[in-house]
Design a protein around this motif. Structure first.
Motif, PDB file in Angstrom:
ATOM      1  N   ASP A 131      40.671 -76.278 -11.578  1.00 18.34           N
ATOM      2  CA  ASP A 131      39.976 -77.560 -11.603  1.00 18.34           C
ATOM      3  C   ASP A 131      40.035 -78.043 -13.050  1.00 18.34           C
ATOM      4  O   ASP A 131      39.650 -77.311 -13.970  1.00 18.34           O
ATOM      5  CB  ASP A 131      38.532 -77.346 -11.139  1.00 18.34           C
ATOM      6  N   ILE A 132      40.507 -79.284 -13.294  1.00 20.26           N
ATOM      7  CA  ILE A 132      40.827 -79.770 -14.638  1.00 20.26           C
ATOM      8  C   ILE A 132      39.925 -80.942 -15.021  1.00 20.26           C
ATOM      9  O   ILE A 132      39.754 -81.881 -14.235  1.00 20.26           O
ATOM     10  CB  ILE A 132      42.303 -80.229 -14.713  1.00 20.26           C
ATOM     11  N   TYR A 133      39.399 -80.900 -16.254  1.00 13.18           N
ATOM     12  CA  TYR A 133      38.519 -81.956 -16.751  1.00 13.18           C
ATOM     13  C   TYR A 133      38.912 -82.377 -18.163  1.00 13.18           C
ATOM     14  O   TYR A 133      39.238 -81.535 -19.006  1.00 13.18           O
ATOM     15  CB  TYR A 133      37.062 -81.473 -16.795  1.00 13.18           C
ATOM     16  N   THR A 134      38.867 -83.681 -18.428  1.00 10.37           N
ATOM     17  CA  THR A 134      38.861 -84.199 -19.790  1.00 10.37           C
ATOM     18  C   THR A 134      37.389 -84.248 -20.224  1.00 10.37           C
ATOM     19  O   THR A 134      36.502 -83.907 -19.430  1.00 10.37           O
ATOM     20  CB  THR A 134      39.465 -85.612 -19.861  1.00 10.37           C
ATOM     21  N   PRO A 135      37.086 -84.684 -21.455  1.00 12.47           N
ATOM     22  CA  PRO A 135      35.675 -84.815 -21.830  1.00 12.47           C
ATOM     23  C   PRO A 135      34.898 -85.826 -20.990  1.00 12.47           C
ATOM     24  O   PRO A 135      33.669 -85.808 -20.995  1.00 12.47           O
ATOM     25  CB  PRO A 135      35.744 -85.263 -23.297  1.00 12.47           C
ATOM     26  N   THR A 136      35.610 -86.693 -20.257  1.00 12.40           N
ATOM     27  CA  THR A 136      34.894 -87.741 -19.516  1.00 12.40           C
ATOM     28  C   THR A 136      35.205 -87.806 -18.024  1.00 12.40           C
ATOM     29  O   THR A 136      34.500 -88.505 -17.293  1.00 12.40           O
ATOM     30  CB  THR A 136      35.214 -89.130 -20.113  1.00 12.40           C
TER      31      THR A 136
END
Length: 214
Positions: A60-65
């Motif tokens: 599961d991949i996230y940027t800071p936003t």
């Protein structure tokens, strides 16, 4: 604080540069999306990966936003770290392989988030670009050697989340490879190296060197 690894992905031949990536190997410690988004913002990497099943490669991949269904440098780095033949992402199944010093993944251009690919006349023009104001996600590029497939590129996410320029971006490299229809050797950011190769039936391979920072 939740334990996490820090990798550098798409490093230069000598091991320098590369885009930092945070990987939480035990995603069960941060089970909720809101918690994951909060941690990704706190860590401040361009992307943070949460591993939900290390044997199957479920990530599961996230940027800071925001949460991403697919991203290039997180997949290349996490496949190397887990040493798995594939990754399971919300976008689809990502094939993975190691080839000597390079870690490769195979994905489809339509999985990449929207990017504006903006060509310039020379590498010097790309080098001299100022950081643009927040807005569209821009991948600025120019040929270093068109016959050899060598490209100079810089990436400006335009998200206003503190990541003004990405050091190395696999998804944008996949989009450019798909558009040009040829293998590329991309120098991005301060000196990172990204390799790509178009594959049959709309697939693109993207690869590079990965190092464990800590």
């Amino acid at each position: 604080m939740t334990d996490y690894d820090v990798l550098r992905v798409f490093c230069a031949p000598g091991g320098g540069y590369g885009n930092e990536l945070g990987v939480v190997r035990d995603g069960s410690r941060v089970p909720e999306r809101a918690e994951r988004q909060e941690l990704a913002a706190k860590l401040g990497f361009s992307e943070t990966v949460f591993v939900d099943d290390p044997e199957r490669g479920v990530i599961d991949i996230y940027t800071p936003t925001t949460r991403l269904p697919f991203a290039g440098h997180p997949c290349v780095g996490t496949a190397w770290l887990l040493d798995v033949p594939e990754l399971v992402t919300p976008a689809g199944l990502v094939g993975a392989r190691l080839d000597g010093e390079f870690s490769w993944v195979e994905a489809r251009a339509e999985w990449a988030p929207p990017r504006t690919l903006r060509r310039y006349g020379s590498a010097a023009e790309v080098d001299d670009l100022p950081i643009p104001p927040p807005g569209e996600w821009i991948y600025a590029w120019a040929w270093l050697d068109e016959a050899a497939g060598r490209v100079r590129a810089r990436a400006f996410p335009g998200r206003g989340d503190g990541i003004d320029e990405d050091e190395a971006t696999g998804a944008a490299a996949i989009l450019l490879t798909d558009q040009l229809g040829r293998a590329l050797n991309i120098t991005q950011g301060a000196g990172s190296q990204i390799l790509t190769a178009p594959q049959p039936y709309g697939w693109v391979e993207v690869g590079g060197r990965v190092f464990l920072e800590r």
